[in-house]
Design a protein around this motif. Sequence first.
Motif, PDB file in Angstrom:
ATOM      1  N   PRO A  45      -2.637   6.902 -10.827  1.00 64.07           N
ATOM      2  CA  PRO A  45      -1.298   7.085 -10.251  1.00 64.07           C
ATOM      3  C   PRO A  45      -0.503   8.207 -10.909  1.00 64.07           C
ATOM      4  O   PRO A  45       0.223   8.936 -10.232  1.00 64.07           O
ATOM      5  CB  PRO A  45      -0.643   5.722 -10.485  1.00 64.07           C
ATOM      6  CG  PRO A  45      -1.779   4.756 -10.531  1.00 64.07           C
ATOM      7  CD  PRO A  45      -2.909   5.504 -11.185  1.00 64.07           C
ATOM      8  N   GLY A  46      -0.646   8.358 -12.211  1.00 63.37           N
ATOM      9  CA  GLY A  46       0.128   9.356 -12.935  1.00 63.37           C
ATOM     10  C   GLY A  46      -0.196  10.786 -12.564  1.00 63.37           C
ATOM     11  O   GLY A  46       0.565  11.705 -12.880  1.00 63.37           O
ATOM     12  N   GLU A  47      -1.295  10.991 -11.878  1.00 62.63           N
ATOM     13  CA  GLU A  47      -1.707  12.343 -11.494  1.00 62.63           C
ATOM     14  C   GLU A  47      -1.085  12.780 -10.173  1.00 62.63           C
ATOM     15  O   GLU A  47      -1.200  13.937  -9.795  1.00 62.63           O
ATOM     16  CB  GLU A  47      -3.228  12.410 -11.413  1.00 62.63           C
ATOM     17  CG  GLU A  47      -3.919  12.111 -12.737  1.00 62.63           C
ATOM     18  CD  GLU A  47      -5.431  12.084 -12.619  1.00 62.63           C
ATOM     19  OE1 GLU A  47      -6.082  11.723 -13.607  1.00 62.63           O
ATOM     20  OE2 GLU A  47      -5.946  12.411 -11.544  1.00 62.63           O
ATOM     21  N   TYR A  48      -0.443  11.873  -9.489  1.00 69.17           N
ATOM     22  CA  TYR A  48       0.115  12.181  -8.178  1.00 69.17           C
ATOM     23  C   TYR A  48       1.584  12.573  -8.277  1.00 69.17           C
ATOM     24  O   TYR A  48       2.332  12.022  -9.071  1.00 69.17           O
ATOM     25  CB  TYR A  48      -0.086  10.985  -7.230  1.00 69.17           C
ATOM     26  CG  TYR A  48      -1.502  10.928  -6.716  1.00 69.17           C
ATOM     27  CD1 TYR A  48      -2.542  10.506  -7.547  1.00 69.17           C
ATOM     28  CD2 TYR A  48      -1.814  11.331  -5.422  1.00 69.17           C
ATOM     29  CE1 TYR A  48      -3.844  10.495  -7.088  1.00 69.17           C
ATOM     30  CE2 TYR A  48      -3.115  11.300  -4.959  1.00 69.17           C
ATOM     31  CZ  TYR A  48      -4.131  10.890  -5.796  1.00 69.17           C
ATOM     32  OH  TYR A  48      -5.415  10.878  -5.340  1.00 69.17           O
TER      33      TYR A  48
ATOM     34  N   TYR B  59       0.850  -1.190   0.000  1.00 67.68           N
ATOM     35  CA  TYR B  59       0.000   0.000   0.000  1.00 67.68           C
ATOM     36  C   TYR B  59       0.891   1.247   0.000  1.00 67.68           C
ATOM     37  O   TYR B  59       1.821   1.363   0.811  1.00 67.68           O
ATOM     38  CB  TYR B  59      -0.915  -0.006   1.213  1.00 67.68           C
ATOM     39  CG  TYR B  59      -2.088  -0.938   1.045  1.00 67.68           C
ATOM     40  CD1 TYR B  59      -1.912  -2.312   1.051  1.00 67.68           C
ATOM     41  CD2 TYR B  59      -3.375  -0.446   0.836  1.00 67.68           C
ATOM     42  CE1 TYR B  59      -2.980  -3.173   0.860  1.00 67.68           C
ATOM     43  CE2 TYR B  59      -4.457  -1.303   0.661  1.00 67.68           C
ATOM     44  CZ  TYR B  59      -4.251  -2.661   0.669  1.00 67.68           C
ATOM     45  OH  TYR B  59      -5.316  -3.514   0.479  1.00 67.68           O
ATOM     46  N   TYR B  60       0.556   2.157  -0.906  1.00 71.68           N
ATOM     47  CA  TYR B  60       1.316   3.390  -1.075  1.00 71.68           C
ATOM     48  C   TYR B  60       0.454   4.602  -0.783  1.00 71.68           C
ATOM     49  O   TYR B  60      -0.702   4.676  -1.198  1.00 71.68           O
ATOM     50  CB  TYR B  60       1.834   3.511  -2.510  1.00 71.68           C
ATOM     51  CG  TYR B  60       2.801   2.436  -2.923  1.00 71.68           C
ATOM     52  CD1 TYR B  60       2.351   1.267  -3.516  1.00 71.68           C
ATOM     53  CD2 TYR B  60       4.174   2.604  -2.732  1.00 71.68           C
ATOM     54  CE1 TYR B  60       3.235   0.276  -3.911  1.00 71.68           C
ATOM     55  CE2 TYR B  60       5.066   1.622  -3.122  1.00 71.68           C
ATOM     56  CZ  TYR B  60       4.587   0.457  -3.700  1.00 71.68           C
ATOM     57  OH  TYR B  60       5.473  -0.511  -4.092  1.00 71.68           O
ATOM     58  N   CYS B  61       1.052   5.551  -0.115  1.00 70.59           N
ATOM     59  CA  CYS B  61       0.456   6.858   0.099  1.00 70.59           C
ATOM     60  C   CYS B  61       0.991   7.787  -0.982  1.00 70.59           C
ATOM     61  O   CYS B  61       2.157   7.681  -1.374  1.00 70.59           O
ATOM     62  CB  CYS B  61       0.863   7.336   1.490  1.00 70.59           C
ATOM     63  SG  CYS B  61       0.463   9.033   1.874  1.00 70.59           S
ATOM     64  N   ALA B  62       0.147   8.711  -1.455  1.00 71.23           N
ATOM     65  CA  ALA B  62       0.573   9.631  -2.503  1.00 71.23           C
ATOM     66  C   ALA B  62      -0.085  10.989  -2.314  1.00 71.23           C
ATOM     67  O   ALA B  62      -1.164  11.085  -1.719  1.00 71.23           O
ATOM     68  CB  ALA B  62       0.216   9.065  -3.877  1.00 71.23           C
ATOM     69  N   ALA B  63       0.572  12.021  -2.846  1.00 68.67           N
ATOM     70  CA  ALA B  63       0.087  13.392  -2.710  1.00 68.67           C
ATOM     71  C   ALA B  63      -0.059  14.036  -4.082  1.00 68.67           C
ATOM     72  O   ALA B  63       0.849  13.959  -4.915  1.00 68.67           O
ATOM     73  CB  ALA B  63       1.048  14.204  -1.850  1.00 68.67           C
ATOM     74  N   ASP B  64      -1.207  14.685  -4.297  1.00 69.65           N
ATOM     75  CA  ASP B  64      -1.544  15.322  -5.574  1.00 69.65           C
ATOM     76  C   ASP B  64      -1.916  16.773  -5.271  1.00 69.65           C
ATOM     77  O   ASP B  64      -3.003  17.030  -4.743  1.00 69.65           O
ATOM     78  CB  ASP B  64      -2.705  14.546  -6.210  1.00 69.65           C
ATOM     79  CG  ASP B  64      -3.147  15.122  -7.535  1.00 69.65           C
ATOM     80  OD1 ASP B  64      -4.216  14.699  -8.022  1.00 69.65           O
ATOM     81  OD2 ASP B  64      -2.443  15.978  -8.102  1.00 69.65           O
ATOM     82  N   ARG B  65      -1.042  17.707  -5.633  1.00 69.24           N
ATOM     83  CA  ARG B  65      -1.248  19.112  -5.289  1.00 69.24           C
ATOM     84  C   ARG B  65      -2.501  19.660  -5.962  1.00 69.24           C
ATOM     85  O   ARG B  65      -2.605  19.664  -7.191  1.00 69.24           O
ATOM     86  CB  ARG B  65      -0.030  19.936  -5.692  1.00 69.24           C
ATOM     87  CG  ARG B  65      -0.093  21.398  -5.276  1.00 69.24           C
ATOM     88  CD  ARG B  65       1.183  22.105  -5.661  1.00 69.24           C
ATOM     89  NE  ARG B  65       1.124  23.541  -5.454  1.00 69.24           N
ATOM     90  CZ  ARG B  65       1.471  24.145  -4.329  1.00 69.24           C
ATOM     91  NH1 ARG B  65       1.933  23.439  -3.320  1.00 69.24           N
ATOM     92  NH2 ARG B  65       1.379  25.453  -4.215  1.00 69.24           N
ATOM     93  N   TYR B  66      -3.434  20.096  -5.141  1.00 69.88           N
ATOM     94  CA  TYR B  66      -4.719  20.660  -5.591  1.00 69.88           C
ATOM     95  C   TYR B  66      -5.453  19.723  -6.563  1.00 69.88           C
ATOM     96  O   TYR B  66      -6.247  20.179  -7.384  1.00 69.88           O
ATOM     97  CB  TYR B  66      -4.524  22.025  -6.244  1.00 69.88           C
ATOM     98  CG  TYR B  66      -4.086  23.102  -5.287  1.00 69.88           C
ATOM     99  CD1 TYR B  66      -2.980  23.904  -5.578  1.00 69.88           C
ATOM    100  CD2 TYR B  66      -4.768  23.337  -4.104  1.00 69.88           C
ATOM    101  CE1 TYR B  66      -2.576  24.903  -4.706  1.00 69.88           C
ATOM    102  CE2 TYR B  66      -4.366  24.327  -3.216  1.00 69.88           C
ATOM    103  CZ  TYR B  66      -3.259  25.114  -3.531  1.00 69.88           C
ATOM    104  OH  TYR B  66      -2.863  26.093  -2.662  1.00 69.88           O
ATOM    105  N   GLY B  67      -5.181  18.442  -6.468  1.00 70.69           N
ATOM    106  CA  GLY B  67      -5.757  17.516  -7.424  1.00 70.69           C
ATOM    107  C   GLY B  67      -6.998  16.810  -6.922  1.00 70.69           C
ATOM    108  O   GLY B  67      -7.487  17.072  -5.825  1.00 70.69           O
ATOM    109  N   SER B  68      -7.496  15.952  -7.781  1.00 66.35           N
ATOM    110  CA  SER B  68      -8.657  15.137  -7.425  1.00 66.35           C
ATOM    111  C   SER B  68      -8.581  13.798  -8.129  1.00 66.35           C
ATOM    112  O   SER B  68      -9.608  13.196  -8.446  1.00 66.35           O
ATOM    113  CB  SER B  68      -9.954  15.850  -7.811  1.00 66.35           C
ATOM    114  OG  SER B  68      -9.971  16.089  -9.217  1.00 66.35           O
ATOM    115  N   GLY B  69      -7.353  13.358  -8.389  1.00 70.50           N
ATOM    116  CA  GLY B  69      -7.176  12.214  -9.262  1.00 70.50           C
ATOM    117  C   GLY B  69      -7.335  10.863  -8.611  1.00 70.50           C
ATOM    118  O   GLY B  69      -7.214  10.702  -7.395  1.00 70.50           O
ATOM    119  N   ARG B  70      -7.604   9.911  -9.458  1.00 74.64           N
ATOM    120  CA  ARG B  70      -7.643   8.515  -9.065  1.00 74.64           C
ATOM    121  C   ARG B  70      -6.613   7.715  -9.829  1.00 74.64           C
ATOM    122  O   ARG B  70      -6.524   6.498  -9.649  1.00 74.64           O
ATOM    123  CB  ARG B  70      -9.029   7.926  -9.322  1.00 74.64           C
ATOM    124  CG  ARG B  70     -10.141   8.656  -8.616  1.00 74.64           C
ATOM    125  CD  ARG B  70     -11.445   7.911  -8.753  1.00 74.64           C
ATOM    126  NE  ARG B  70     -12.554   8.659  -8.194  1.00 74.64           N
ATOM    127  CZ  ARG B  70     -13.655   8.098  -7.743  1.00 74.64           C
ATOM    128  NH1 ARG B  70     -13.805   6.792  -7.777  1.00 74.64           N
ATOM    129  NH2 ARG B  70     -14.628   8.833  -7.256  1.00 74.64           N
TER     130      ARG B  70
END
Length: 123
Positions: free
Chosen positions: A107-110, A94-105
């Motif tokens: 992986p490439g958006e993070y 399990y990985y935690c990820a951060a997406d600045r001002y995003g709303s993605g689902r």
Amino acid sequence: QVQLVESGGGLVQAGGSLRLSCTASGRTFSRYTMGWFRQAPGKEREFVAAFSWSGSSTYYADSVKGRFTISRKNAENTVYLQMNSLKPEDTAVYYCAADRYGSGRKPGEYDYWGQGTQVTVSS
């Protein structure tokens, strides 16, 4: 730069629970949508859950709805994933990820990723 550190993985029997934590460095945590992804051996990384940067929305994969809950504490730069009624098919890193001002689902958006924590569910 944002550094993410996950913890809380382990071995649990089917039907059991685990809580994953992810703590971020930096002072702009509240600007990031925080997501959890997982990757099982031989499979692609898949979306699990996300908590929007605005604090108003949560998103879940259909496979975990009703069993997993994502939450965040901006004052502590931490996001959690409470996992209940675990199944063997939840076994993955399990990985935690951060997406600045995003709303993605996707992986490439993070923008930033943790190192991952292993969750193993035995039958």
